[in-house]
Design a protein around this motif. Structure first.
Motif, PDB file in Angstrom:
ATOM      1  N   GLY A  81       0.820  -1.200   0.000  1.00 20.71           N
ATOM      2  CA  GLY A  81       0.000   0.000   0.000  1.00 20.71           C
ATOM      3  C   GLY A  81       0.855   1.252   0.000  1.00 20.71           C
ATOM      4  N   ALA A  82       0.274   2.355  -0.383  1.00 18.61           N
ATOM      5  CA  ALA A  82       1.039   3.587  -0.567  1.00 18.61           C
ATOM      6  C   ALA A  82       1.718   4.064   0.706  1.00 18.61           C
ATOM      7  N   HIS A  83       1.163   3.759   1.879  1.00 14.59           N
ATOM      8  CA  HIS A  83       1.712   4.287   3.137  1.00 14.59           C
ATOM      9  C   HIS A  83       2.529   3.248   3.904  1.00 14.59           C
ATOM     10  N   ASP A  84       2.747   2.071   3.336  1.00 12.24           N
ATOM     11  CA  ASP A  84       3.486   1.014   4.028  1.00 12.24           C
ATOM     12  C   ASP A  84       4.994   1.248   3.960  1.00 12.24           C
ATOM     13  N   GLN A  85       5.708   0.656   4.928  1.00  6.70           N
ATOM     14  CA  GLN A  85       7.175   0.681   4.971  1.00  6.70           C
ATOM     15  C   GLN A  85       7.641  -0.757   4.755  1.00  6.70           C
ATOM     16  N   VAL A  86       8.420  -0.992   3.706  1.00  4.05           N
ATOM     17  CA  VAL A  86       8.759  -2.360   3.306  1.00  4.05           C
ATOM     18  C   VAL A  86      10.251  -2.455   3.010  1.00  4.05           C
ATOM     19  N   ALA A  87      10.879  -3.507   3.517  1.00  2.00           N
ATOM     20  CA  ALA A  87      12.277  -3.800   3.172  1.00  2.00           C
ATOM     21  C   ALA A  87      12.412  -5.303   2.981  1.00  2.00           C
ATOM     22  N   HIS A  88      12.725  -5.728   1.769  1.00  2.00           N
ATOM     23  CA  HIS A  88      12.939  -7.142   1.448  1.00  2.00           C
ATOM     24  C   HIS A  88      14.413  -7.356   1.138  1.00  2.00           C
ATOM     25  N   HIS A  89      15.016  -8.307   1.827  1.00  2.93           N
ATOM     26  CA  HIS A  89      16.437  -8.620   1.648  1.00  2.93           C
ATOM     27  C   HIS A  89      16.562 -10.080   1.213  1.00  2.93           C
ATOM     28  N   LEU A  90      17.123 -10.308   0.034  1.00  4.05           N
ATOM     29  CA  LEU A  90      17.354 -11.663  -0.478  1.00  4.05           C
ATOM     30  C   LEU A  90      18.842 -11.957  -0.464  1.00  4.05           C
ATOM     31  N   HIS A  91      19.201 -13.097   0.122  1.00  5.01           N
ATOM     32  CA  HIS A  91      20.585 -13.569   0.131  1.00  5.01           C
ATOM     33  C   HIS A  91      20.602 -14.884  -0.660  1.00  5.01           C
ATOM     34  N   VAL A  92      21.234 -14.866  -1.825  1.00  2.49           N
ATOM     35  CA  VAL A  92      21.183 -16.007  -2.738  1.00  2.49           C
ATOM     36  C   VAL A  92      22.597 -16.552  -2.922  1.00  2.49           C
ATOM     37  N   ARG A  93      22.754 -17.860  -2.677  1.00  2.00           N
ATOM     38  CA  ARG A  93      24.051 -18.520  -2.868  1.00  2.00           C
ATOM     39  C   ARG A  93      23.891 -19.601  -3.916  1.00  2.00           C
ATOM     40  N   LEU A  94      24.697 -19.501  -4.980  1.00  2.00           N
ATOM     41  CA  LEU A  94      24.653 -20.464  -6.071  1.00  2.00           C
ATOM     42  C   LEU A  94      25.913 -21.323  -6.044  1.00  2.00           C
ATOM     43  N   GLY A 147       5.933  -2.481  -6.670  1.00  2.00           N
ATOM     44  CA  GLY A 147       5.298  -1.172  -6.668  1.00  2.00           C
ATOM     45  C   GLY A 147       5.898  -0.279  -5.596  1.00  2.00           C
ATOM     46  N   SER A 148       5.598   0.993  -5.670  1.00  2.00           N
ATOM     47  CA  SER A 148       6.168   1.951  -4.735  1.00  2.00           C
ATOM     48  C   SER A 148       5.294   2.092  -3.498  1.00  2.00           C
ATOM     49  N   SER A 149       5.875   2.650  -2.438  1.00  2.00           N
ATOM     50  CA  SER A 149       5.152   2.907  -1.191  1.00  2.00           C
ATOM     51  C   SER A 149       5.894   4.009  -0.454  1.00  2.00           C
ATOM     52  N   ALA A 150       5.473   4.303   0.778  1.00  2.00           N
ATOM     53  CA  ALA A 150       6.153   5.339   1.545  1.00  2.00           C
ATOM     54  C   ALA A 150       7.644   5.050   1.654  1.00  2.00           C
ATOM     55  N   TYR A 151       7.988   3.774   1.818  1.00  2.00           N
ATOM     56  CA  TYR A 151       9.380   3.313   1.688  1.00  2.00           C
ATOM     57  C   TYR A 151       9.337   1.875   1.215  1.00  2.00           C
ATOM     58  N   GLY A 163       4.187   4.742  -8.899  1.00  2.00           N
ATOM     59  CA  GLY A 163       3.060   5.588  -9.240  1.00  2.00           C
ATOM     60  C   GLY A 163       3.180   6.988  -8.677  1.00  2.00           C
ATOM     61  N   ALA A 164       3.472   7.099  -7.382  1.00  2.00           N
ATOM     62  CA  ALA A 164       3.575   8.423  -6.787  1.00  2.00           C
ATOM     63  C   ALA A 164       4.461   8.435  -5.547  1.00  2.00           C
ATOM     64  N   ALA A 165       4.972   7.274  -5.136  1.00  2.00           N
ATOM     65  CA  ALA A 165       5.753   7.199  -3.903  1.00  2.00           C
ATOM     66  C   ALA A 165       7.214   6.912  -4.249  1.00  2.00           C
ATOM     67  N   GLN A 166       7.843   5.925  -3.582  1.00  2.00           N
ATOM     68  CA  GLN A 166       9.262   5.689  -3.822  1.00  2.00           C
ATOM     69  C   GLN A 166       9.608   4.212  -3.719  1.00  2.00           C
ATOM     70  N   ILE A 167      10.698   3.876  -4.387  1.00  2.00           N
ATOM     71  CA  ILE A 167      11.197   2.503  -4.362  1.00  2.00           C
ATOM     72  C   ILE A 167      12.702   2.518  -4.599  1.00  2.00           C
ATOM     73  N   ASP A 168      13.412   1.689  -3.854  1.00  2.00           N
ATOM     74  CA  ASP A 168      14.870   1.572  -3.937  1.00  2.00           C
ATOM     75  C   ASP A 168      15.191   0.115  -4.264  1.00  2.00           C
ATOM     76  N   HIS A 169      15.839  -0.110  -5.398  1.00  2.00           N
ATOM     77  CA  HIS A 169      16.181  -1.467  -5.822  1.00  2.00           C
ATOM     78  C   HIS A 169      17.701  -1.602  -5.860  1.00  2.00           C
ATOM     79  N   GLN A 170      18.225  -2.622  -5.189  1.00  2.00           N
ATOM     80  CA  GLN A 170      19.667  -2.829  -5.097  1.00  2.00           C
ATOM     81  C   GLN A 170      19.993  -4.287  -5.382  1.00  2.00           C
ATOM     82  N   VAL A 171      20.963  -4.512  -6.278  1.00  2.00           N
ATOM     83  CA  VAL A 171      21.437  -5.865  -6.557  1.00  2.00           C
ATOM     84  C   VAL A 171      22.952  -5.863  -6.425  1.00  2.00           C
TER      85      VAL A 171
END
Length: 414
Positions: A205-218, A231-235, A259-267
Motif C-alpha cells: 500500500g502507498a503508506h506502508d514501509q517495506v524492506a525485502h532482503h534476499l541472500h542467494v548462494r549459487l 510497486g512503490s510505497s512510503a518506503y 506511481g507516486a511514492a518511492q522505491i529503492d532497488h539494489q542488486v
C-alpha cells in the motif's frame, strides 16, 4: 534468561551501540535513506493488527499446475521457542558488521523482532512432478502484524529444477486501517546443478514501509533467474545479494512501478569463481513526484576467469516530474572477463508510439500497449519460455500490476 530473550536483547544492544543509518551515510542508502529505527522495531500492543494464522496470515504454500508437493519439506517455526528458533536460524550467517554490509542494521533489527519463519527444502518430486520434471510452487505471504520481521529459508537440492511464484498479499491486511511495516529476510541456497525460476510480486500500500532482503548462494553450475514486479510505497526497498560459484548463472530482472511514492532497488552480485555469468536488468516506470533508485553493483573476484557480466538499467518518466537515479557499477579484479554496463533515461520510444498511432490507436491506448510491451520483454528476458511466467501474464498479472501501481497519488493507491 532463556536463549531467545538473550538473542533478542543482544540484537537490540547492537542497534543501540552501532546505531541506525546516519543521514547521508553509506553509498547504498545515500539517495533514499531508510525510515527511523522505530518504524521497524516498535511494538505497541494497543496498536496491534494481528491476523489469525488459520485465516491465511504469514506464509502459505500452494502447489501449482499438476505438480506434486511430494518433494517439498516445509517447516513453519516459531522464533519465540528456543528449540524452534535454533532450528530456524541453523546454518544461516549472523548479521554482519556495517563495514562488511551497509544493510547490517536491517539484519540486526530483523533478528530482534523475528517471530515466525518458514524453511523449505525442495527435492526431486516423486511420482507426479510437472511434465518436464520440475517442481512448481506458490508461496503467498500475508502480513500477520502491523510491524513484523518474517523469515524464509529455501534450499534447492542438487539437480532439482524448481519454479516458484512468490506473492505478497498486502490488500488482505488492508482492513487493519494502519500503515504496515515489514522487514523480510530471505535466504536461498541452490546446490550444485540446481535451477530456480523465481517470479516475485510485491506491491504494498502507498503508506506502508517495506524492506525485502534476499541472500542467494549459487553452488557450482547452479542457475537462478529472478523476475521481480515491485510497486512503490512510503518506503520500499528490494535488495538482493547474489554469490556465484564456478559455472553458476544468475539473471535478475526488476520491473519497478512507481506511481507516486518511492522505491529503492539494489542488486549486489559477487562472481567468485571461473565461468560464472551474472545479468542485472531494471526497468523503472515512474510518474508524478515518485522517486526511484536502481543500484547494480557486480564484483568480479581475482581468479574468476571467463566471467560474463552484464548490467542494464532503464528509467522512463511516464508523466509529471519523477526523480530517477540509475547507478550501474562494475568492480573487476581479473583480466580474462567479459563485462558491460549501461544506464538510459528517457521517454517512451517515439517510433513505437508512432507505429501504434498509424494503426488508429488513441494516445492512452498506445502508451498502455507500449509500456506493457516493454515490461513484458524485460520479464521474458529473465524467464525465457517459462510456463510459470506465461501463466501469470496470460492471467492478467502484468496488466493488473500496471493498473494498481501506476496511480496518480498515494491517496488513490491506499
Amino acid at each position: 534468561m532463556d536463549t531467545v530473550h538473550a538473542d533478542i536483547l543482544a540484537a537490540r544492544d547492537w542497534l543501540q551501540r552501532g546505531g541506525w543509518f546516519a543521514p547521508h551515510a553509506g553509498e547504498a542508502f545515500r539517495h533514499l535513506p531508510p525510515p527511523a529505527l522505530a518504524h521497524w522495531l516498535h511494538e505497541d500492543p494497543a496498536a496491534a493488527c494481528n491476523a489469525a494464522p488459520l485465516a491465511g496470515a504469514g506464509w502459505t504454500l500452494h502447489p501449482l499446475r499438476d505438480g506434486s508437493a511430494g518433494g517439498v519439506q516445509a517447516q513453519w517455526l516459531d522464533a519465540r521457542d528456543a528449540a524452534q528458533r535454533a532450528q530456524l536460524l541453523d546454518g544461516l550467517p549472523g548479521p554482519a558488521q556495517p563495514g562488511d554490509d551497509e544493510a547490517a542494521p536491517f539484519a540486526w533489527a530483523h533478528r530482534a523482532l523475528c517471530r515466525q519463519g518458514l524453511r523449505l527444502r525442495i527435492d526431486a518430486a516423486p511420482g507426479r512432478a510437472a511434465d518436464d520434471g520440475s517442481v512448481w510452487l506458490q508461496l503467498r505471504h500475508q502480513p500477520r502484524a502491523r510491524i513484523e520481521a518474517p523469515l524464509l529459508v529455501l534450499d534447492v537440492r542438487p539437480g532439482v529444477h524448481c519454479r516458484l511464484l512468490e506473492t505478497h498479499d498486502w490488500s488482505a491486511a488492508s482492513g487493519c486501517g494502519q500503515a504496515l511495516t515489514q522487514n523480510l529476510q530471505v535466504h536461498i541456497r541452490l546446490a550444485p546443478g540446481a535451477r530456480l525460476e523465481h517470479l516475485r510480486i510485491s506491491q504494498p500500500g502507498a503508506h506502508d514501509q517495506v524492506a525485502h532482503h534476499l541472500h542467494v548462494r549459487l553452488a557450482r553450475d547452479a542457475h537462478y533467474a529472478q523476475a521481480l514486479v515491485a510497486g512503490s510505497s512510503a518506503y520500499h526497498l528490494q535488495r538482493s545479494r547474489i554469490e556465484l560459484e564456478a559455472g553458476a548463472q544468475a539473471h535478475s530482472a526488476a520491473l519497478l512501478l512507481a506511481g507516486a511514492a518511492q522505491i529503492d532497488h539494489q542488486v549486489y552480485s559477487r562472481v567468485q569463481a571461473p565461468q560464472a555469468h551474472s545479468t542485472v536488468e531494471t526497468l523503472a516506470l515512474a510518474q508524478g513526484r515518485a522517486r526511484v533508485v536502481a543500484n547494480a553493483h557486480t564484483h568480479i573476484a581475482p581468479g574468476a576467469a571467463q566471467a560474463n557480466v552484464r548490467q542494464r538499467l532503464t528509467g522512463i518518466p511516464l508523466s509529471g516530474q519523477p526523480r530517477l537515479t540509475l547507478r550501474p557499477h562494475l568492480e573487476i579484479l581479473h583480466d580474462d572477463v567479459q563485462a558491460a554496463h549501461g544506464a538510459t533515461w528517457g521517454a517512451l520510444p517515439e517510433d513505437a508510439l508512432f507505429y501504434a498511432a498509424q494503426r488508429g490507436l488513441d494516445d492512452d491506448t498506445a502508451h498502455t500497449l507500449v509500456t506493457e510491451g516493454m515490461a513484458r520483454a524485460l520479464l521474458e528476458g529473465a524467464l525465457p519460455h517459462s510456463p510459470l511466467l506465461q501463466d501469470w501474464l496470460e492471467g492478467g498479472g502484468l496488466a493488473n500490476s500496471l493498473r494498481w501501481a501506476l496511480r496518480q497519488s498515494p491517496e488513490d493507491a491506499g
